[in-house]
Scaffold this active site. Structure first.
Site, PDB file in Angstrom:
ATOM      1  N   HIS A  93      -2.714  10.794 -12.657  1.00 52.28           N
ATOM      2  CA  HIS A  93      -1.796   9.749 -12.185  1.00 52.28           C
ATOM      3  C   HIS A  93      -1.402   8.860 -13.357  1.00 52.28           C
ATOM      4  O   HIS A  93      -2.236   8.500 -14.173  1.00 52.28           O
ATOM      5  CB  HIS A  93      -2.486   8.890 -11.108  1.00 52.28           C
ATOM      6  CG  HIS A  93      -1.621   7.771 -10.626  1.00 52.28           C
ATOM      7  ND1 HIS A  93      -0.646   7.947  -9.670  1.00 52.28           N
ATOM      8  CD2 HIS A  93      -1.561   6.463 -10.974  1.00 52.28           C
ATOM      9  CE1 HIS A  93      -0.030   6.799  -9.448  1.00 52.28           C
ATOM     10  NE2 HIS A  93      -0.569   5.888 -10.224  1.00 52.28           N
ATOM     11  N   ASP A 126      -1.768   0.860   2.566  1.00 47.70           N
ATOM     12  CA  ASP A 126      -1.218   0.511   1.254  1.00 47.70           C
ATOM     13  C   ASP A 126       0.306   0.462   1.288  1.00 47.70           C
ATOM     14  O   ASP A 126       0.911  -0.373   0.614  1.00 47.70           O
ATOM     15  CB  ASP A 126      -1.678   1.499   0.181  1.00 47.70           C
ATOM     16  CG  ASP A 126      -1.038   1.167  -1.160  1.00 47.70           C
ATOM     17  OD1 ASP A 126      -1.336   0.082  -1.688  1.00 47.70           O
ATOM     18  OD2 ASP A 126      -0.200   1.946  -1.649  1.00 47.70           O
ATOM     19  N   ARG A 181       3.715  -6.965  -1.057  1.00 41.29           N
ATOM     20  CA  ARG A 181       3.436  -7.491  -2.398  1.00 41.29           C
ATOM     21  C   ARG A 181       4.706  -7.534  -3.235  1.00 41.29           C
ATOM     22  O   ARG A 181       4.927  -8.464  -4.012  1.00 41.29           O
ATOM     23  CB  ARG A 181       2.393  -6.610  -3.104  1.00 41.29           C
ATOM     24  CG  ARG A 181       0.982  -6.825  -2.566  1.00 41.29           C
ATOM     25  CD  ARG A 181       0.041  -5.737  -3.079  1.00 41.29           C
ATOM     26  NE  ARG A 181       0.005  -5.656  -4.513  1.00 41.29           N
ATOM     27  CZ  ARG A 181      -0.209  -4.530  -5.198  1.00 41.29           C
ATOM     28  NH1 ARG A 181      -0.422  -3.387  -4.569  1.00 41.29           N
ATOM     29  NH2 ARG A 181      -0.232  -4.524  -6.507  1.00 41.29           N
ATOM     30  N   SER A 216      -4.677  -0.240  -4.734  1.00 36.70           N
ATOM     31  CA  SER A 216      -3.481   0.444  -4.225  1.00 36.70           C
ATOM     32  C   SER A 216      -3.403   1.874  -4.768  1.00 36.70           C
ATOM     33  O   SER A 216      -3.263   2.845  -4.022  1.00 36.70           O
ATOM     34  CB  SER A 216      -2.236  -0.362  -4.640  1.00 36.70           C
ATOM     35  OG  SER A 216      -1.070   0.366  -4.441  1.00 36.70           O
ATOM     36  N   LYS A 232      -4.786   5.753  -2.678  1.00 37.38           N
ATOM     37  CA  LYS A 232      -3.945   6.949  -2.497  1.00 37.38           C
ATOM     38  C   LYS A 232      -4.533   8.148  -3.233  1.00 37.38           C
ATOM     39  O   LYS A 232      -4.522   9.265  -2.729  1.00 37.38           O
ATOM     40  CB  LYS A 232      -2.524   6.665  -3.000  1.00 37.38           C
ATOM     41  CG  LYS A 232      -1.760   5.734  -2.064  1.00 37.38           C
ATOM     42  CD  LYS A 232      -0.424   5.319  -2.633  1.00 37.38           C
ATOM     43  CE  LYS A 232      -0.575   4.324  -3.743  1.00 37.38           C
ATOM     44  NZ  LYS A 232       0.551   3.482  -4.057  1.00 37.38           N
TER      45      LYS A 232
HETATM   46  N1  URA Z   1       1.546   1.687  -8.182  1.00 37.45           N
HETATM   47  C1  URA Z   1       0.956   1.619  -6.975  1.00 37.45           C
HETATM   48  O1  URA Z   1       0.882   2.606  -6.259  1.00 37.45           O
HETATM   49  N2  URA Z   1       0.438   0.443  -6.582  1.00 37.45           N
HETATM   50  C2  URA Z   1       0.482  -0.673  -7.340  1.00 37.45           C
HETATM   51  O2  URA Z   1      -0.007  -1.696  -6.931  1.00 37.45           O
HETATM   52  C3  URA Z   1       1.108  -0.588  -8.583  1.00 37.45           C
HETATM   53  C4  URA Z   1       1.632   0.605  -8.996  1.00 37.45           C
END
Ligand code: URA
Length: 426
Positions: free
Chosen positions: A82, A161, A168, A183, A187
């Site tokens: 990621h 999320d 957010r 966050s 995932k």
């Molecule tokens: N990417 C995400 O999935 N969440 C965040 O808070 C920032 C970047």
């Protein structure tokens, strides 16, 4: 339990209990807590932070709001990667097929671009027919047969999320280390791979502008992953200047094909190889020649099979933009600055990215760099070409790009792409 008590506790600087966190996440996901109350809680977290225990509990609660995928039935190791997002960052595209060429399965659930950073799914959709919406049964079949799939995350992957991130975004609470870490990791842990390598970008084109803050974010994410049983490490990489020579959807697919054909810009190759070696090591494969698989066509073969399996034509001609504009060097010298944010915003304004989730992107839009940081230039040399389908986009794109391109009389020192690593703590 009362939502207002949870908000007041965090407002007054107390640690939330596990029960309070589980209650807050559940109440917001089930729409019993309003956006106003959740926004107040997020701002209190933004201002007062969260302890390691609170961050773990918050992450687990978000994972628990949906389903955790399970690839144990595939009969071999799985690995994922990621990136926190950058400009010209196409590493996932050659990386997935490269790792799969060594027998490690790569389920990559990716996102779309928002703002000046590009999204892997948008890039793949510039290939005619490519389908990113793959259900879990088909995903499993492609992983069994080809070994790699790059698809959109389903709506059941950490749904809490999705709601919290959207809130957010509009309440000034994005750039908080515990909120970003939880966050991303909710995932990634829910996505179910055995191991994960994080690319934490640092510099003007990244979330984290500063190396020390980026190290704190990386350490938080690495610990969250390992605590959840996912073998996780992080590499902090430079995002002060774009990666490679292309920014934009189809332009980045073109560069991906070059990398998979054994060529391409050295910074992209270096990072692709670094991440592949880490993913393979996490799967127990340490004695492998990763570069050889880029040179001899094994990675390209996996890429072609993945594109076909997801409905695309690997030989498709890529879309091109209707208009182009060259930026020329105004004097002799060296390319002293080639700023990632300036060029990322330019590419976005040309139509490669979107301002709102529902916007369409232009597949051929973006920026091609003819010179890289530190290279010698002569007056009149083309430094970059801008591409778009709408000529009116050149002016705002140039307003962003030109201040980010600076010619100096002294050659800048060589750029380090890998800035630091953060490993699993024993
Ligand atoms: N990417 C995400 O999935 N969440 C965040 O808070 C920032 C970047």
């Amino acid at each position: 339990m009362d939502v207002i008590d949870v908000i007041k506790a965090k407002r007054d600087g107390h640690e939330l209990t596990d029960e309070q966190i589980a209650f807050a996440i559940r109440s917001y996901t089930e729409e019993q807590m309003g956006d106003d109350q959740c926004a107040a809680l997020l701002m209190a977290i933004f201002l007062n932070g969260m302890s390691r225990r609170e961050t773990v509990t918050w992450t687990n609660a978000m994972i628990g709001s949906g389903t955790r995928m399970d690839f144990s039935g595939l009969g071999g190791p799985t690995a994922d990667k990621h990136s926190t997002g950058g400009v010209g960052d196409k590493i996932s595209l050659p990386l997935g097929p490269l790792v799969a060429a060594f027998g490690v399965r790569v389920p990559m659930l990716s996102g779309r671009g928002l703002g000046h950073t590009g999204g892997t799914l948008d890039k793949l959709e510039s290939i005619a027919g490519f389908n990113v919406n793959v259900d879990s049964e088909r995903l499993r079949a492609i992983l069994t047969d080809v070994g790699v799939a790059i698809a959109a995350a389903g709506s059941d992957l950490a749904p809490a999320d999705k709601r919290i991130y959207a809130l957010r975004d509009v309440t000034g609470t994005v750039d908080s280390v515990p909120l970003i870490a939880s966050s991303i990791m909710s995932k990634k842990i829910a996505a179910g791979a055995d191991s994960l390598v994080l690319d934490v970008k640092v510099g003007s084109g990244a979330f984290m502008k500063d190396l020390e803050q980026a190290k704190i974010l990386a350490r938080t994410m690495v610990d969250l992953g390992n605590d959840a049983g996912v073998e996780t490490s992080a590499v902090l990489t430079d995002m002060s200047t774009p990666l490679g020579r292309t920014i934009g959807n189809a332009l980045e697919i073109e560069e991906t094909r070059e990398i998979l054909a054994g060529g391409g810009p050295e910074d992209v190759v270096t990072l692709t190889v670094e991440f592949a070696e880490r993913m393979l090591a996490a799967a127990g494969k340490t004695d492998v020649d990763v570069r050889a698989a880029l040179q001899d066509g094994r990675a390209m073969d996996r890429w072609r099979r993945m594109v076909s399996a997801q409905g695309g034509d690997p030989d498709a001609t890529l879309p091109t933009a209707r208009h182009q504009h060259d930026i020329l060097a105004e004097e002799d010298g060296y390319l002293g600055t080639l700023d990632a944010l300036a060029l990322g915003v330019a590419s976005w304004r040309l139509g490669a990215g979107r301002a709102r989730k529902e916007d369409a992107v232009q597949m051929g839009a973006g920026v091609r760099l003819h010179k890289t940081l530190g290279e010698q230039v002569r007056k009149g040399d083309p430094i970059a070409t801008l591409y778009t389908d709408e000529e009116s986009r050149f002016e705002p794109a140039l307003d962003s790009a030109l201040p980010g391109i600076v010619i100096t009389q002294e050659q800048p020192s060589a750029r380090e792409v890998v800035l630091a690593t953060v490993e699993k703590q024993n």
